[in-house]
Design a protein around this motif. Sequence first.
Motif: not given
Length: 190
Positions: A114-140
């Motif tokens: 989660t931290d790394e995805l945010q460092q790359l500019g991803g909008d991560v749905v806060p506080h993921p708990r599942a075995p996946f992370v939901l992330v959005r990279f705008p304009d990509n």
Amino acid sequence: ARTIERLSRPGRILVVDEAFMDAVPGEAESLSGRRDVPGLVVLRSLTKTWGLAGIRAGYVLASAEIIERLRSIQPPWSVSSLAIEAMRACMESTALDQAERLAADDEPVRQWLTDELQQLGGDVVPHPRAPFVLVRFPDNGDLRMRLRDTGWAVRRGDTFPGLGPDWMRVAVRDEPTMSGFLDQLSRLVP
């Protein structure tokens, strides 16, 4: 759990999907044991943790009245013999213990991812708990396809209501795998 509780009303059926709850250490927010929430229906999967998606085995927890209503429309032979065997295996105490260990092991990797995805500019749905992370990279919007072309498969987000093609669901795997994924992702995002 308290937020969902507040949605309950007499005469209302409230369906909660806990398909991935066994991936949350301790299942602290689970409603599966609740009997005091009127109209509550909890759906659980027995196969997510073990990668048995094709089996489609799970169960429903609800009041006897709701279960009887569901049973009245249940098709005959709704569970195959293979699914029954998978369900038995997934409910053994050793499997339940292993699922709990896997959930605990995933937590630090999920947080790091989660931290790394945010460092790359991803909008991560806060506080993921599942075995996946939901992330959005705008304009990509084609990022998922570019990842696929380099050998990385991530779940597309536009099949979920309200999400568009710039959303992805990234599975949490071991740290070396996630490191390789993040390395490739860093080459593809501006």
